[in-house]
Write a protein that holds these residues in place. Structure first.
Motif, PDB file in Angstrom:
ATOM      1  N   TYR A  18       0.827  -1.208   0.000  1.00 45.97           N
ATOM      2  CA  TYR A  18       0.000   0.000   0.000  1.00 45.97           C
ATOM      3  C   TYR A  18       0.865   1.263   0.000  1.00 45.97           C
ATOM      4  CZ  TYR A  18      -3.184   3.597   1.692  1.00 45.97           C
ATOM      5  OH  TYR A  18      -3.897   4.768   1.838  1.00 45.97           O
ATOM      6  N   HIS A  21       2.439   1.654  -3.373  1.00 43.31           N
ATOM      7  CA  HIS A  21       1.425   2.155  -4.310  1.00 43.31           C
ATOM      8  C   HIS A  21       1.249   3.671  -4.158  1.00 43.31           C
ATOM      9  CE1 HIS A  21      -2.327   2.728  -6.457  1.00 43.31           C
ATOM     10  NE2 HIS A  21      -2.850   3.212  -5.333  1.00 43.31           N
ATOM     11  N   LEU A  22       1.172   4.139  -2.923  1.00 42.66           N
ATOM     12  CA  LEU A  22       1.036   5.582  -2.696  1.00 42.66           C
ATOM     13  C   LEU A  22       2.234   6.344  -3.249  1.00 42.66           C
ATOM     14  CD1 LEU A  22      -0.369   5.797   0.947  1.00 42.66           C
ATOM     15  CD2 LEU A  22      -1.595   6.186  -1.191  1.00 42.66           C
ATOM     16  N   TRP A  23       3.436   5.794  -3.058  1.00 42.20           N
ATOM     17  CA  TRP A  23       4.640   6.460  -3.533  1.00 42.20           C
ATOM     18  C   TRP A  23       4.662   6.514  -5.055  1.00 42.20           C
ATOM     19  CZ3 TRP A  23       9.175   4.705  -6.084  1.00 42.20           C
ATOM     20  CH2 TRP A  23      10.236   5.619  -6.068  1.00 42.20           C
ATOM     21  N   LEU A  24       4.314   5.394  -5.693  1.00 42.24           N
ATOM     22  CA  LEU A  24       4.317   5.345  -7.153  1.00 42.24           C
ATOM     23  C   LEU A  24       3.219   6.230  -7.741  1.00 42.24           C
ATOM     24  CD1 LEU A  24       4.969   1.547  -7.756  1.00 42.24           C
ATOM     25  CD2 LEU A  24       6.535   3.448  -8.239  1.00 42.24           C
ATOM     26  N   SER A  25       2.021   6.201  -7.144  1.00 39.66           N
ATOM     27  CA  SER A  25       0.926   7.018  -7.668  1.00 39.66           C
ATOM     28  C   SER A  25       1.150   8.500  -7.406  1.00 39.66           C
ATOM     29  CB  SER A  25      -0.408   6.570  -7.072  1.00 39.66           C
ATOM     30  OG  SER A  25      -0.429   6.797  -5.681  1.00 39.66           O
ATOM     31  N   GLY A  26       1.989   8.819  -6.435  1.00 39.83           N
ATOM     32  CA  GLY A  26       2.319  10.214  -6.160  1.00 39.83           C
ATOM     33  C   GLY A  26       3.468  10.734  -7.009  1.00 39.83           C
ATOM     34  N   ARG A 100       0.714  15.514   1.498  1.00 40.92           N
ATOM     35  CA  ARG A 100       0.774  14.361   0.597  1.00 40.92           C
ATOM     36  C   ARG A 100       1.663  13.252   1.137  1.00 40.92           C
ATOM     37  NH1 ARG A 100       2.234  16.628  -5.145  1.00 40.92           N
ATOM     38  NH2 ARG A 100       3.441  14.736  -4.890  1.00 40.92           N
TER      39      ARG A 100
END
Length: 131
Positions: A18, A21-26, A100
């Motif tokens: 998770y 995912h947050l790091w990649l989507s950011g 963020r």
């Protein structure tokens, strides 16, 4: 003890997936060359943890003490990399801002489950009585 270790490792992996995912989507991979979290650090942490999980599972299946200790060694390096990311996260003040940054609950869950997994893998490797 093997089942409890598998459960804690799964919780750790899910929380870590998770956060990744947050790091990649950011935009983690698209940022400038100088970032808070170097790509090598971000990608080597889960790669080592997953390869250690494979060693640990193979050690359980085959009864190899060497594989159990190899899993512990890889997990120790992954834990050090995770601690490096955690200290950078704390130093940036992201844990107190609502911006963020990563959610405090996910980071805490990942860290606590990781410590539990690390301890259980060590105990499992220490308790192995076969070669």
């Amino acid at each position: 003890m093997g089942l409890v270790t598998a459960v804690t490792w799964t919780i750790t992996a899910l929380a870590g997936a998770y956060l990744l995912h947050l790091w990649l989507s950011g935009g983690g991979l698209r940022r400038a060359k100088v970032t808070r979290y170097p790509v090598a650090l971000i990608l080597s942490h889960p790669a080592l943890a997953v390869s250690s999980l494979v060693c640990w599972a193979a050690g359980l299946v085959t009864g190899s003490r060497v594989l159990a200790w190899a899993a512990f060694g890889g997990l120790a390096v992954a834990a050090l990399l995770g601690f490096a990311m955690f200290t950078r996260w704390l130093g940036a003040g992201r844990h107190v801002t609502g911006g963020r940054g990563f959610p405090l609950l996910a980071v805490t869950l990942h860290g606590l489950a990781g410590v539990a997994t690390f301890t259980l893998v060590f105990l499992s490797a220490s308790a192995a009585r076969f070669f």
